[in-house]
Design a protein around this motif. Structure first.
Motif, PDB file in Angstrom:
ATOM      1  N   VAL A  61     -21.208 -20.099 -11.910  1.00 48.67           N
ATOM      2  CA  VAL A  61     -21.222 -20.395 -13.347  1.00 48.67           C
ATOM      3  C   VAL A  61     -21.212 -19.068 -14.111  1.00 48.67           C
ATOM      4  CG1 VAL A  61     -22.506 -21.446 -15.247  1.00 48.67           C
ATOM      5  CG2 VAL A  61     -22.425 -22.568 -13.004  1.00 48.67           C
ATOM      6  N   ILE A  62     -20.267 -18.939 -15.015  1.00 48.62           N
ATOM      7  CA  ILE A  62     -20.105 -17.677 -15.742  1.00 48.62           C
ATOM      8  C   ILE A  62     -20.579 -17.840 -17.184  1.00 48.62           C
ATOM      9  CG2 ILE A  62     -18.226 -16.785 -14.327  1.00 48.62           C
ATOM     10  CD1 ILE A  62     -16.263 -17.842 -16.357  1.00 48.62           C
ATOM     11  N   ASP A  63     -21.044 -16.723 -17.727  1.00 50.29           N
ATOM     12  CA  ASP A  63     -21.449 -16.653 -19.132  1.00 50.29           C
ATOM     13  C   ASP A  63     -20.346 -15.922 -19.885  1.00 50.29           C
ATOM     14  OD1 ASP A  63     -22.556 -16.305 -21.602  1.00 50.29           O
ATOM     15  OD2 ASP A  63     -24.253 -15.081 -20.933  1.00 50.29           O
ATOM     16  N   PRO A  64     -19.636 -16.594 -20.784  1.00 52.11           N
ATOM     17  CA  PRO A  64     -18.523 -15.928 -21.481  1.00 52.11           C
ATOM     18  C   PRO A  64     -18.944 -14.661 -22.211  1.00 52.11           C
ATOM     19  CG  PRO A  64     -18.493 -18.289 -21.894  1.00 52.11           C
ATOM     20  CD  PRO A  64     -19.782 -17.997 -21.197  1.00 52.11           C
ATOM     21  N   GLY A  65     -20.191 -14.634 -22.697  1.00 49.61           N
ATOM     22  CA  GLY A  65     -20.635 -13.465 -23.435  1.00 49.61           C
ATOM     23  C   GLY A  65     -20.728 -12.209 -22.592  1.00 49.61           C
ATOM     24  N   ARG A  66     -20.759 -12.363 -21.266  1.00 51.56           N
ATOM     25  CA  ARG A  66     -20.861 -11.202 -20.391  1.00 51.56           C
ATOM     26  C   ARG A  66     -19.503 -10.727 -19.890  1.00 51.56           C
ATOM     27  NH1 ARG A  66     -26.018 -10.087 -18.922  1.00 51.56           N
ATOM     28  NH2 ARG A  66     -27.595 -11.655 -19.414  1.00 51.56           N
ATOM     29  N   LEU A  67     -18.449 -11.391 -20.299  1.00 49.23           N
ATOM     30  CA  LEU A  67     -17.097 -11.000 -19.893  1.00 49.23           C
ATOM     31  C   LEU A  67     -16.450 -10.177 -20.987  1.00 49.23           C
ATOM     32  CD1 LEU A  67     -15.779 -14.358 -18.366  1.00 49.23           C
ATOM     33  CD2 LEU A  67     -16.826 -12.437 -17.166  1.00 49.23           C
ATOM     34  N   SER A  68     -15.639  -9.230 -20.580  1.00 44.33           N
ATOM     35  CA  SER A  68     -14.880  -8.458 -21.561  1.00 44.33           C
ATOM     36  C   SER A  68     -13.705  -9.285 -22.069  1.00 44.33           C
ATOM     37  CB  SER A  68     -14.375  -7.158 -20.935  1.00 44.33           C
ATOM     38  OG  SER A  68     -13.385  -7.439 -19.947  1.00 44.33           O
ATOM     39  N   GLN A  69     -13.091  -8.807 -23.149  1.00 44.16           N
ATOM     40  CA  GLN A  69     -11.919  -9.511 -23.679  1.00 44.16           C
ATOM     41  C   GLN A  69     -10.807  -9.550 -22.638  1.00 44.16           C
ATOM     42  OE1 GLN A  69     -11.552 -11.124 -26.417  1.00 44.16           O
ATOM     43  NE2 GLN A  69     -12.894 -10.322 -27.996  1.00 44.16           N
ATOM     44  N   GLY A  70     -10.607  -8.446 -21.917  1.00 47.94           N
ATOM     45  CA  GLY A  70      -9.566  -8.420 -20.898  1.00 47.94           C
ATOM     46  C   GLY A  70      -9.841  -9.388 -19.769  1.00 47.94           C
ATOM     47  N   GLU A  71     -11.108  -9.486 -19.331  1.00 49.19           N
ATOM     48  CA  GLU A  71     -11.441 -10.430 -18.265  1.00 49.19           C
ATOM     49  C   GLU A  71     -11.217 -11.866 -18.711  1.00 49.19           C
ATOM     50  OE1 GLU A  71     -14.898  -7.760 -16.027  1.00 49.19           O
ATOM     51  OE2 GLU A  71     -15.416  -9.117 -17.669  1.00 49.19           O
ATOM     52  N   ARG A  72     -11.548 -12.157 -19.956  1.00 49.54           N
ATOM     53  CA  ARG A  72     -11.303 -13.520 -20.448  1.00 49.54           C
ATOM     54  C   ARG A  72      -9.805 -13.806 -20.517  1.00 49.54           C
ATOM     55  NH1 ARG A  72     -15.991 -12.483 -23.768  1.00 49.54           N
ATOM     56  NH2 ARG A  72     -14.764 -11.875 -25.585  1.00 49.54           N
ATOM     57  N   GLN A  73      -9.028 -12.817 -20.922  1.00 46.08           N
ATOM     58  CA  GLN A  73      -7.578 -13.042 -20.962  1.00 46.08           C
ATOM     59  C   GLN A  73      -7.012 -13.262 -19.565  1.00 46.08           C
ATOM     60  OE1 GLN A  73      -5.648  -9.896 -23.206  1.00 46.08           O
ATOM     61  NE2 GLN A  73      -5.692 -11.169 -25.048  1.00 46.08           N
ATOM     62  N   ARG A  74      -7.516 -12.559 -18.588  1.00 37.83           N
ATOM     63  CA  ARG A  74      -7.002 -12.745 -17.223  1.00 37.83           C
ATOM     64  C   ARG A  74      -7.315 -14.146 -16.711  1.00 37.83           C
ATOM     65  NH1 ARG A  74      -8.731  -8.006 -13.367  1.00 37.83           N
ATOM     66  NH2 ARG A  74      -7.109  -8.998 -12.080  1.00 37.83           N
ATOM     67  N   LEU A 118       3.179 -17.418 -24.919  1.00 38.01           N
ATOM     68  CA  LEU A 118       2.124 -16.408 -24.959  1.00 38.01           C
ATOM     69  C   LEU A 118       2.196 -15.682 -26.295  1.00 38.01           C
ATOM     70  CD1 LEU A 118       2.369 -17.031 -21.897  1.00 38.01           C
ATOM     71  CD2 LEU A 118       1.920 -14.612 -21.451  1.00 38.01           C
ATOM     72  N   ASP A 119       1.188 -15.891 -27.140  1.00 39.31           N
ATOM     73  CA  ASP A 119       1.135 -15.226 -28.443  1.00 39.31           C
ATOM     74  C   ASP A 119       0.217 -14.008 -28.331  1.00 39.31           C
ATOM     75  OD1 ASP A 119       1.183 -14.462 -31.061  1.00 39.31           O
ATOM     76  OD2 ASP A 119       0.269 -16.278 -31.863  1.00 39.31           O
ATOM     77  N   GLU A 120       0.781 -12.891 -27.865  1.00 40.44           N
ATOM     78  CA  GLU A 120       0.022 -11.658 -27.628  1.00 40.44           C
ATOM     79  C   GLU A 120      -1.193 -11.939 -26.750  1.00 40.44           C
ATOM     80  OE1 GLU A 120      -0.673  -8.997 -30.835  1.00 40.44           O
ATOM     81  OE2 GLU A 120       1.147  -9.529 -31.894  1.00 40.44           O
ATOM     82  N   ALA A 121      -0.975 -12.759 -25.729  1.00 40.41           N
ATOM     83  CA  ALA A 121      -2.071 -13.194 -24.871  1.00 40.41           C
ATOM     84  C   ALA A 121      -2.477 -12.142 -23.859  1.00 40.41           C
ATOM     85  CB  ALA A 121      -1.678 -14.479 -24.141  1.00 40.41           C
ATOM     86  N   THR A 122      -1.802 -10.987 -23.830  1.00 38.28           N
ATOM     87  CA  THR A 122      -2.151  -9.910 -22.898  1.00 38.28           C
ATOM     88  C   THR A 122      -2.539  -8.637 -23.642  1.00 38.28           C
ATOM     89  OG1 THR A 122       0.175  -9.255 -22.757  1.00 38.28           O
ATOM     90  CG2 THR A 122      -0.617 -10.834 -21.117  1.00 38.28           C
ATOM     91  N   CYS A 123      -2.914  -8.763 -24.915  1.00 39.41           N
ATOM     92  CA  CYS A 123      -3.141  -7.569 -25.738  1.00 39.41           C
ATOM     93  C   CYS A 123      -4.336  -6.748 -25.274  1.00 39.41           C
ATOM     94  CB  CYS A 123      -3.299  -7.966 -27.203  1.00 39.41           C
ATOM     95  SG  CYS A 123      -4.712  -9.034 -27.523  1.00 39.41           S
ATOM     96  N   HIS A 124      -5.264  -7.348 -24.517  1.00 38.87           N
ATOM     97  CA  HIS A 124      -6.441  -6.612 -24.056  1.00 38.87           C
ATOM     98  C   HIS A 124      -6.294  -6.129 -22.616  1.00 38.87           C
ATOM     99  CE1 HIS A 124      -8.731  -7.470 -27.655  1.00 38.87           C
ATOM    100  NE2 HIS A 124      -8.434  -8.749 -27.543  1.00 38.87           N
ATOM    101  N   LEU A 125      -5.101  -6.261 -22.039  1.00 42.28           N
ATOM    102  CA  LEU A 125      -4.850  -5.787 -20.682  1.00 42.28           C
ATOM    103  C   LEU A 125      -4.154  -4.440 -20.725  1.00 42.28           C
ATOM    104  CD1 LEU A 125      -3.582  -9.059 -18.950  1.00 42.28           C
ATOM    105  CD2 LEU A 125      -5.926  -8.264 -19.250  1.00 42.28           C
TER     106      LEU A 125
END
Length: 648
Positions: free
Chosen positions: A545-558, A574-581
């Protein structure tokens, strides 16, 4: 056990605050005693001028007493100047302390909720406390100190003056004065409760409207306009009802103010024959009337008005700041303090980010309509979004499918077709899209580029069925993008917005959100295809079980990209869905998504996405050009400029 009221929570803090500032209080007391002397001489001089001067036939003596009363006004002016100079020793420390507390509370929330899962509500409340409520408390406190001090020392001078003229005057003036004060004090508690409730409702309304405005794309995407309108409407009705309640108590307070201000004068006039029979002189009566009309009653009016408005407002605002400093990580253990634990700010029934796929959150960077369900969103036929039901065809395989090229005849309709599409955001606004024609074949990989604000996200919203074109038609697999009929999932497409959302749950549940029937092997295949293995293992495995608040923006995008990869929808947008990678991860993700069966449309964050695509659509605000990368270098000056700027 009954919860203590605001006064019970705030008064211990007030006592501690004042005890630490005895010097400032002594300065105020000293200057205020001069103001008492001014009040004393005003009425006493008038009485002596009449009795010992004019009525006794000694005009000079009467004028001298009046001159003494006038000179007392100069003393009072100097006292007021000194009072304002000493007031800063109380007011500024209060304001500074509240600013520190507001900043500490904001930092504490930022540490405990770095991802802002409350949708920004806490940030809005922190800004309100820092900018608006601290200044409100400062001004209210300053006004309250001035008026309360003025009444106390003015009353002291006036009552001493009446006692020196004739003690019987106190028997006539003091009882109605105390009666009016008692009536007024009785309104303070309900007035403070009404003020508190009104501020709560006002802050909740502000938070709700702000959250709805920020998440308007998601409201439209979920088809929740009516529900949100009803929900906000109830808050508006509550705020209106509490405003009327506050106004009623303000009216009652005004009546109490009138009683306290008029009854002493009426009593003095009515009891004049009795006072004269007891030997009270005309000068003493006129002096008492002077004390009432020129000093005591004006000071009383000001104090009651300040207590009724500034006082209750100050009480409520201070209570909202809490009674203790919030603790931050790394702080030394705090000693025991008086008073209850801080409330932590304004409460609101507006939900924070839901721990599941239905969370409605605001997309980052833009006010255009686009869904933001957890990362990958299945666009519904009516423009809403929802979970895609299990698809009958086989799960996607990570194999390269032959891409169909434009101009080739195919038995099935185009994956995407735009016929003379135009769109504006208002009747007088310039068109964002104007007469756009476009055909995207099944299996094709299209990149969309153009300057910021040119309409790329608008195009994505039109493809997702979240916006309806003002003219022309948008077809997905030969059918309108916004199909008529009841709301429901549209398995034809998935839109990934810029803001990728992950809900509290296992990694496996997050990835299978749009394909709940996907088996373990399919999930593992997607994880390996998108190189998520190290991330999944670091988080504890697919069933962690993951806590979204502990993930970076890039990890959430992946994770959102993996969710889209696993779905069987034939169209991915994809609307700039990789901008944090980083560039390498973005390239691998786009190539992997392009290799799955279906069509891929990428609103490009980097120009390298255009190089990888089969064709590139260049939007420039006046007309659009669509061709492969190499052809556009010679055919589109704007595209050459974009590539040149990026390359340079």
């Amino acid at each position: 056990m009954r919860e203590p009221g605001p006064a019970a929570r705030v008064l211990p803090q007030a006592r501690r605050f004042l005890r630490r500032r005895k010097r400032a209080l002594l300065v105020l007391t000293g200057w205020s005693l001069l103001e008492s002397a001014h009040t004393f001489l005003t009425g006493y001089g008038v009485a002596r001028a009449l009795d010992d001067g004019f009525l006794a036939g000694r005009t000079g003596t009467g004028l001298l007493w009046l001159a003494a009363a006038a000179a007392a006004a100069l003393v009072g002016g100097a006292a007021v100047r000194g009072v304002f100079a000493g007031l800063t020793g109380l007011v500024e420390p209060l304001r500074d302390g509240l600013v520190r507390r507001a900043v500490s509370q904001a930092l504490a929330r930022a540490v405990t909720d770095p991802a802002g899962t409350d949708g920004g509500t806490a940030h809005s409340a922190a800004v309100s406390r820092l900018v608006h409520q601290t200044e409100m408390a400062r001004d209210s406190f300053a006004g309250l100190v001035l008026t309360a001090r003025s009444f106390v020392f003015t009353a002291l001078g006036a009552l001493l003056g009446m006692a020196s003229l004739a003690p019987a005057l106190l028997l006539v003036v003091v009882p109605p004065l105390l009666l009016g004060l008692a009536l007024f004090v009785a309104t303070l508690a309900p007035m403070a409760a009404a003020q508190r409730a009104f501020l709560d409702a006002d802050e909740e309304l502000s938070a709700r409207v702000g959250a709805v405005g920020a998440g308007l794309r998601d409201v439209v995407a979920c088809g929740g306009e009516r529900r949100i309108a009803e929900d906000v409407g109830r808050v508006v009705d509550t705020a209106e009802r509490l405003s009327r309640r506050l106004a009623r108590w303000a009216g009652i307070r005004t009546l109490a103010l009138g009683a306290a201000g008029r009854l002493p004068v009426v009593a003095l006039v009515v009891m004049t024959p009795w006072l004269l029979r007891r030997g009270i002189t005309a000068g003493a009566l006129l002096g008492a009337l002077t004390y009432l009309v020129q000093a005591l009653l004006p000071a009383l009016h000001q104090m009651m008005a300040a207590l009724g408005a500034a006082g209750t407002r100050l009480l409520v605002v201070l209570d909202r700041f809490g009674t203790q400093e919030p603790r931050l990580p790394g702080d030394a253990p705090a000693g025991r303090e008086d008073g209850p634990e801080p409330e932590g700010g304004a409460t609101s029934s507006w939900p924070a980010a839901q721990p599941g796929p239905g969370a409605v959150v605001a997309p980052a960077g833009g006010g255009l309509v686009a869904p933001a369900h957890p990362g990958a969103v299945a666009a519904r036929a009516d423009g809403a979004t929802g979970a895609v039901p299990p698809a009958p065809h086989a799960p996607p395989q990570v194999t390269t499918a032959p891409h169909r090229r434009p101009g080739t005849r195919h038995p099935r309709p185009a994956a995407v077709e735009l016929r003379g599409v135009g769109f504006t955001y208002g009747p007088r606004a310039r068109p964002v899209l104007d007469g756009l024609d476009l055909v995207v074949e099944p299996g094709e990989h299209l990149a969309v580029v153009g300057p910021s604000g040119i309409g790329k996200s608008t195009l994505a919203a039109l493809l997702a069925g979240l916006l309806e074109p003002g003219q022309g038609a948008v077809l997905i697999d030969g059918a309108p993008a916004r199909r008529p009929g009841p709301p429901g999932p549209d398995p034809r497409r998935v839109l990934l917005p810029q803001q990728a959302h992950v809900f509290t749950g296992t990694i496996r549940d997050n990835l299978r959100y749009l394909r709940p029937d996907a088996g373990p092997a399919e999930v593992e295949q997607t994880v390996e295809a998108l190189r998520l293995g190290p991330l999944v293992r670091r988080l504890g495995g697919p069933d962690t079980v993951i806590d979204p608040g502990r993930l970076s923006q890039g990890e959430r995008q992946r994770l959102a990209l993996a969710r889209a990869h696993l779905t069987a929808a034939p169209l991915l947008v994809l609307d700039e869905a990789t901008c944090h990678l980083d560039a390498e991860s973005e390239e691998h993700a786009e190539r992997t998504l392009a290799a799955r069966p279906g069509t891929l449309i990428v609103i490009a964050h980097r120009l390298s996405s255009a190089v990888r695509a089969d064709r590139v659509l260049v939007l420039d605000g006046t007309h659009a050009v669509c061709a492969p990368h190499r052809e556009l270098l010679g055919a589109s000056p704007l595209y050459r400029d974009l590539v040149g700027v990026t390359a340079g």
